[in-house]
Write a protein that holds these residues in place. Structure first.
Motif, short mmCIF file in Angstrom:
data_model
loop_
_atom_site.label_atom_id
_atom_site.label_comp_id
_atom_site.label_asym_id
_atom_site.label_seq_id
_atom_site.Cartn_x
_atom_site.Cartn_y
_atom_site.Cartn_z
N GLN A 197 3.58 -48.33 8.50
CA GLN A 197 4.40 -47.87 9.62
C GLN A 197 4.35 -46.35 9.74
O GLN A 197 4.16 -45.66 8.74
CB GLN A 197 5.87 -48.31 9.42
CG GLN A 197 6.06 -49.81 9.26
CD GLN A 197 7.49 -50.18 8.91
OE1 GLN A 197 8.26 -49.35 8.43
NE2 GLN A 197 7.86 -51.42 9.15
N ASN A 198 4.54 -45.86 10.95
CA ASN A 198 4.67 -44.43 11.16
C ASN A 198 5.96 -43.96 10.52
O ASN A 198 7.03 -44.53 10.76
CB ASN A 198 4.67 -44.12 12.66
CG ASN A 198 4.87 -42.64 12.93
OD1 ASN A 198 6.00 -42.16 13.03
ND2 ASN A 198 3.78 -41.92 13.05
N TRP A 201 8.94 -42.83 12.92
CA TRP A 201 9.58 -43.97 13.58
C TRP A 201 10.36 -44.81 12.58
O TRP A 201 11.45 -45.30 12.87
CB TRP A 201 8.54 -44.81 14.31
CG TRP A 201 9.05 -46.13 14.78
CD1 TRP A 201 8.58 -47.37 14.45
CD2 TRP A 201 10.16 -46.37 15.66
NE1 TRP A 201 9.31 -48.36 15.05
CE2 TRP A 201 10.30 -47.77 15.81
CE3 TRP A 201 11.05 -45.53 16.33
CZ2 TRP A 201 11.28 -48.35 16.60
CZ3 TRP A 201 12.05 -46.11 17.11
CH2 TRP A 201 12.15 -47.49 17.25
N LYS A 205 14.32 -45.49 12.85
CA LYS A 205 14.77 -46.89 12.90
C LYS A 205 15.74 -47.19 11.77
O LYS A 205 16.76 -47.87 11.98
CB LYS A 205 13.55 -47.81 12.81
CG LYS A 205 13.88 -49.29 12.89
CD LYS A 205 12.61 -50.12 13.03
CE LYS A 205 11.71 -49.95 11.83
NZ LYS A 205 10.52 -50.84 11.91
#
Length: 314
Positions: A197-198, A201, A205
């Motif tokens: 995952q980035n 972000w 999140k």
């Protein structure tokens, strides 16, 4: 409604305690920053990270042969899967702290945001009765429901503002202490598979999902405050459950699956993003959201029924 919310917001920031809590939050972030910087300075960078990862995988696989609690076994399997993914994809793990790892570590400080939000939430209704100012509110041509809604929205806005402070100050301090943004990829273990995952972000999140936890604890304190008109009772019960609720639920979950119906087994939605494992195996985000909504409705109904129906003449 906007004017009601603005008035409640002004009431909160007229109190010295509000600035004390804000100062404490910033001070706690500073302490974690100093600690992280010291530990980072003591960390030695390995010349062969792949060998270290292979050694860790071998040690974890060996520990799986031992008799261990289910949740420890799951965490060990997660560690093995992520490390094997690193080797397969040549992804070097963090050896020195950077701004993103620091912000990620500070996600646990959301507990203090919850604590400060509970204090505000517990007093925003009960204090009106304690000081007798509730009569001044009720003589206005405004329904009790609108008054209560404005107070609740103000509590949520306060909690959200605290989370923003936590994220922004953590990022800025991490940038100052560790410099640069470093690697921006995060490896999460979701539904039995490693997902890349980035990092930016992922962190946004994570912090947003943790607002659910803060909001539900504030909602509980708000309900107790409205029902019993006692800020001390609301703070006492809510703070106890804030610190002990999830721990007690985890202990119960080791023996009984019905622990998944507890509020505290469901409020931390980051358990479905790889931040940690679900309290009870088999739980899904849809199930947790449903349980959160059920508790939310119960809390709100109790708060509104007692606030709108009870006589306040005395």
């Amino acid at each position: 409604m906007f004017n009601l919310i603005r008035n409640e917001w002004m009431k909160i920031f007229k109190r010295v305690g509000t600035y004390v809590m804000l100062g404490l939050l910033v001070a706690i972030i500073g302490i974690t920053g100093a600690t992280s910087k010291y530990l980072d300075s003591q960390t030695k960078v390995s010349d062969d990270w792949k060998k270290d990862v292979q050694t860790q995988i071998a040690a974890d696989k060996e520990s799986l042969k031992e008799n261990m609690p289910g949740y420890i076994k799951e965490e060990t399997e997660k560690s093995i899967a992520i490390n094997e993914y690193r080797l397969e994809n040549d992804l070097k793990p963090y050896q020195k702290a950077n701004v993103w790892s620091y912000v990620q570590d500070n996600a646990y400080l959301v507990m203090f945001v919850g604590l400060f939000t509970i204090i505000v939430s517990a007093g925003i209704v009960a204090s009106e009765f304690t000081w007798g100012t509730i009569k001044l509110l009720l003589i206005r041509p405004i329904s009790r429901s609108k008054i209560l809604i404005s107070k609740y929205i103000t509590v949520l806005l306060y909690g959200l503002s605290q989370l923003v402070v936590l994220f922004v100050v953590s990022f800025l301090l991490g940038l100052i202490l560790f410099g640069g943004i470093g690697e921006s990829a995060h490896l999460a273990y979701v539904d039995g598979a490693v997902v890349e995952q980035n990092m930016v972000w992922y962190l946004i999140k994570t912090y947003l999902l943790k607002t659910i936890d803060v909001a539900m604890m504030a909602t509980m304190a708000f309900m107790i405050s409205a029902v019993f008109r006692s800020s001390s009772l609301a703070i006492g019960i809510s703070v106890f459950l804030l610190f002990m609720g999830s721990n007690l639920t985890t202990l119960i979950a080791m023996k009984f699956d019905w622990a998944k119906f507890s509020l505290f087994a469901n409020t931390d939605l980051t358990q479905y993003t790889g931040f940690q494992q679900p309290v009870v195996k088999g739980m899904t985000m849809g199930f947790s959201i449903t349980m959160i909504l059920v508790y939310f409705v119960i809390f709100q109904v109790l708060a509104f029924v007692f606030f709108t129906k009870r006589d306040v003449a005395s």
